[in-house]
Design a protein around this motif. Structure first.
Motif, mmCIF file in Angstrom:
data_model
loop_
_atom_site.group_PDB
_atom_site.id
_atom_site.type_symbol
_atom_site.label_atom_id
_atom_site.label_comp_id
_atom_site.label_asym_id
_atom_site.label_seq_id
_atom_site.Cartn_x
_atom_site.Cartn_y
_atom_site.Cartn_z
ATOM 1 N N GLU A 153 0.830 -1.219 0.065
ATOM 2 C CA GLU A 153 -0.233 0.021 -0.217
ATOM 3 C C GLU A 153 0.765 1.145 0.104
ATOM 4 O OE1 GLU A 153 -3.760 1.982 2.794
ATOM 5 O OE2 GLU A 153 -2.332 0.365 3.393
ATOM 6 N N HIS A 222 -6.867 -2.098 0.306
ATOM 7 C CA HIS A 222 -7.557 -1.886 1.180
ATOM 8 C C HIS A 222 -8.671 -2.871 1.744
ATOM 9 C CE1 HIS A 222 -6.735 2.709 0.199
ATOM 10 N NE2 HIS A 222 -5.890 2.191 0.727
ATOM 11 N N GLN A 226 -8.456 -4.849 5.438
ATOM 12 C CA GLN A 226 -9.781 -4.839 6.415
ATOM 13 C C GLN A 226 -10.019 -6.211 6.616
ATOM 14 O OE1 GLN A 226 -12.418 -2.389 4.559
ATOM 15 N NE2 GLN A 226 -11.503 -0.483 5.029
#
Length: 769
Positions: A153, A222, A226
């Motif tokens: 990321e 993302h 999560q």
């Protein structure tokens, strides 16, 4: 870990696309802008498909033109084709990323895995320890994947910033190309600027496509982060529930032992194979050595000999690591046995023994870890040096092949060390987990297992108690032979000796205090002498007690020989003041110049000496304040001892009588007051002296002697005598005058007199009322 598609996208986006490229010549039409290619609907997948179709159409058209056509000034048109190829790859990658993102949204794998885990541990406890270990491995792998996703990321975020800047510069290049095209007049210039605008437009489309791919990749990252965090929290809760309830039954233990025995058999086979191969290589080496010794070092056998030496060394390294792995397997077998005993036994003592055994295994592994790291690092350094030499050398085909083979042999050494490293790392991880399960401070230990905690604390205290601080040697003579015996001085032995000394000193202190009182009451010894005798007796008994306790604890006096040399300088500088005061106290006790009960004056303070200790003496002033005076002050300063050889002191009181008074009668009255006082000595008798003719009185001086003692206050005696003299003199009509002054005025000239009137003041309101 990161999927293959995202890695492919990162590799695709890695090259910079805004570099200056030579402009080719092309007489094709201007491509459509990306905004014109967008469909009416806003579906990202449909839009990507439309863009991909248009890019492929332009790519095929460009390939047909490139077959035999050249551009302006004879330059090839490969730059446009290269941009179109990359644009097709970018749009194709976007379709793959969108498809994977949709699949991830529809059926996330973490959700399915969470359901599987809940189903595996849905039953009632106890739970299988092997299944719990698998759950722990999955949790560790999940944490590593989270770290990898976080790193990806951050990389994509940095790459996104660069692509945004490239898109901005590509847009500026398109506007600049359009301005140049609008200003062009000749047909050749128009064709050239039209090509430049087309290339700039393709670069802008490529920058926008790459930026869109990065954003899709970030969205997927993302979602995966999560989902993995949710799964990680669920596994943490599951571990907290199942770890205290895990058990290792006999079948599972036998299964692990069978795997370890199989591993041992495999290692034995490998050792036999390596030994046999080394024997053949050693025989071959002897033959080559003879050939090289006869023919010289330039023959091909010399190179083969060098390679054989490297292989023999690698075989030796492997023969070192394989027994190491065998030891690891045996240690693992013992550790599994200990773990089963601790998990299946409710006895805290057994669990404490397991903790001690596993801790010892962990310490042994840690002690060998440094050796393994050094060997592994040396093998890697040798490999890197050989690779750097091979890269910078110019070799023929045969030498290059031999160098490549030699590199492979060196890599085998590194792989052998890495094999041991992986085995030790895995074993260390298992030991840390198991000790965390059994330990007193473990996160997963039972809160009610207080007995194990007590046993562990006792075990720790026992290790501290038996810790050997140092060892000393004591030589004795037996049958004419010198026998040296080594004694270990432990913490427990030292603490025991200290406690025994304190207890004995306390008992001797009580006994000496009782004997001091007995000497004073029965034998009539002076209290001061009894105190001095008690002090010397305590010093002697303390020295004898130290020697007795050291012999009882089998601590030879020679232990202090090396301590004396090491601590002499430090003690000399750090305790010189204390030693000086102690020696001064011994001198005072020996000389008895200052004794208990003496009245002394030192440094502006006067009082009774109530205690003379080794370091300091206590002086109680006449005002009741006690002062601790260092003994060295008595030897270094001038001390006034009022009661050193004679407690009698002389006191003086001055008194004046008025002129014209009977002096003899006043003297008799003053002497009578002194004789009548009980604390005034009769020998020598008090005397009155006519001292002087004063300004206002006839001065008389009373001299008398008193004997100082704890119950005598010289000020009280002076006060009593003054009271008595004032009363007797007043009764006899003899006045004690006060100072008088005569004022003479010269009246030869008249004195000026002036009368002033005070200003009128309004009457006070209080007076008016």
């Amino acid at each position: 870990m990161i999927s293959r598609q995202i890695l492919f996208a990162l590799m695709l986006l890695a090259p910079l696309t805004h570099a200056q490229i030579p402009l080719p010549g092309l007489n094709s039409g201007v491509p459509k802008a990306e905004a014109e290619l967008a469909p009416v609907d806003s579906d990202p997948r449909s839009r990507a498909e439309t863009q991909l179709a248009e890019a492929r159409r332009q790519q095929e058209a460009g390939q047909l033109q490139e077959g035999g056509t050249t551009g302006v000034e004879g330059l090839p048109i490969s730059d446009r084709q290269r941009l179109l190829d990359r644009l097709v790859l970018a749009y194709s990658e976007r379709l793959k990323l969108l498809e994977e993102l949709e699949n991830l949204k529809k059926s996330p794998p973490e959700k399915a895995r969470q359901q599987v885990l809940l189903a595996e541990f849905s039953g009632s406890p106890p739970y299988s320890a092997l299944r719990v270990d698998a759950l722990r491995d999955e949790y560790d792998a999940l944490r590593e994947r989270q770290q990898s996703l976080a790193s990806t990321e951050r990389a994509l975020e940095k790459l996104k910033v660069g692509r945004i800047d490239a898109q901005r510069r590509a847009g500026e290049a398109v506007r600049l190309a359009e301005d140049k095209l609008a200003r062009a007049s000749a047909q050749e210039a128009i064709d050239k600027e039209r090509l430049s605008r087309e290339l700039a437009s393709l670069r802008r489309q490529l920058a926008e496509a790459e930026l869109a791919n990065i954003e899709i990749g970030l969205e997927r990252i993302h979602m995966e982060i999560q989902a993995s965090q949710t799964l990680g929290r669920e596994i943490e809760r599951l571990l907290a529930r199942v770890l205290p309830e895990q058990r290792l039954d006999k079948e599972e233990l036998e299964q692990q032992q069978a795997l370890l025995r199989k591993e041992l058999n495999t290692l034995n086979s490998e050792i036999d194979r390596i030994v046999a191969a080394n024997s053949r290589l050693a025989a071959e080496r002897e033959r080559l050595v003879k050939i090289v010794a006869k023919a010289g070092s330039e023959v091909p056998e010399a190179r083969r000999l060098q390679l054989l030496d490297a292989r023999l060394e690698t075989g030796r390294v492997v023969l070192i690591t394989l027994p190491w792995l065998q030891t690891m397997a045996q240690v693992a077998s013992d550790a599994w046995t200990q773990r089963a005993l601790a998990l299946n036994s409710p006895d805290p003592a057994s669990r404490q023994a397991v903790i001690s055994a596993l801790s010892q295994i962990r310490e042994d592994l840690a002690s060998r870890r440094q050796i393994l790291d050094e060997l592994q690092q040396a093998a890697r350094v040798e490999l890197r040096e050989r690779e750097s030499r091979l890269d910078g050398a110019t070799l023929d085909a045969e030498a290059k092949a031999q160098a490549s083979t030699l590199l492979d042999v060196l890599k085998e050494r590194v792989l052998a060390y890495q094999r041991v490293d992986r085995s030790e790392t895995r074993m260390q991880l298992q030991l840390e987990r198991w000790l965390d399960d059994f330990g007193f401070h473990a996160k997963t230990a039972s809160r009610d297992d207080w007995k194990l905690g007590v046993l562990q604390v006792v075990q720790t205290l026992k290790r501290v108690w038996d810790f050997e601080m140092f060892a000393v040697e004591d030589s004795t003579l037996i049958d004419g032979k010198t026998v040296t015996v080594t004694y270990g001085v432990t913490v427990g032995k030292s603490i025991g000796a200290l406690i025994l000394f304190l207890l004995g000193y306390w008992l001797f202190s009580l006994l000496s205090r009782h004997l001091q009182q007995l000497m004073v009451r029965r034998f009539g010894v002076n209290e001061q002498m009894a105190s001095v005798m008690r002090r010397w007796a305590m010093i002697s008994l303390a020295v004898a007690l130290i020697i007795f306790i050291l012999n009882l604890a089998r601590i030879p006096l020679t232990v202090f020989a090396f301590l004396g040399g090491a601590l002499a300088i430090g003690i000399g500088f750090g305790t010189q003041t204390i030693i000086k005061n102690v020696i001064s106290g011994i001198i005072i006790l020996f000389e008895r110049k200052i004794r208990v009960g003496d009245i002394i004056a030192l440094g502006g303070m006067t009082g009774h000496v109530i205690a003379v200790d080794l370091r300091a003496s206590t002086v109680r002033g006449f005002d009741g304040v006690e002062a601790l005076v260092p003994n060295s002050s008595f030897l270094e300063n001038q001390v006034v001892n009022w009661t050193y050889s004679n407690p009698r002191i002389r006191r003086e009181i001055r008194i004046g009588v008025a002129y014209g008074s009977p002096v003899r009668e006043a003297s008799e009255i003053i002497v009578g007051c002194a004789n009548e006082h009980a604390q005034v000595l009769k020998d020598p008798a008090p005397e009155v002296f006519f001292e002087d003719f004063g300004d206002n009185a006839l001065m008389l001086l009373l001299m008398f002697w008193v004997e100082l003692g704890p119950q005598l206050s010289a000020r009280r005696v002076d006060s009593d005598l003054r009271y008595a003299m004032e009363k007797r003199l007043a009764a006899a009509g003899i006045a004690i005058p006060f100072p008088k002054r005569d004022v003479h005025l010269d009246l030869s000239e008249p004195l000026p007199v002036r009368i002033t009137h005070a200003a009128a003041t309004p009457p006070d309101s209080s007076c008016r009322s």
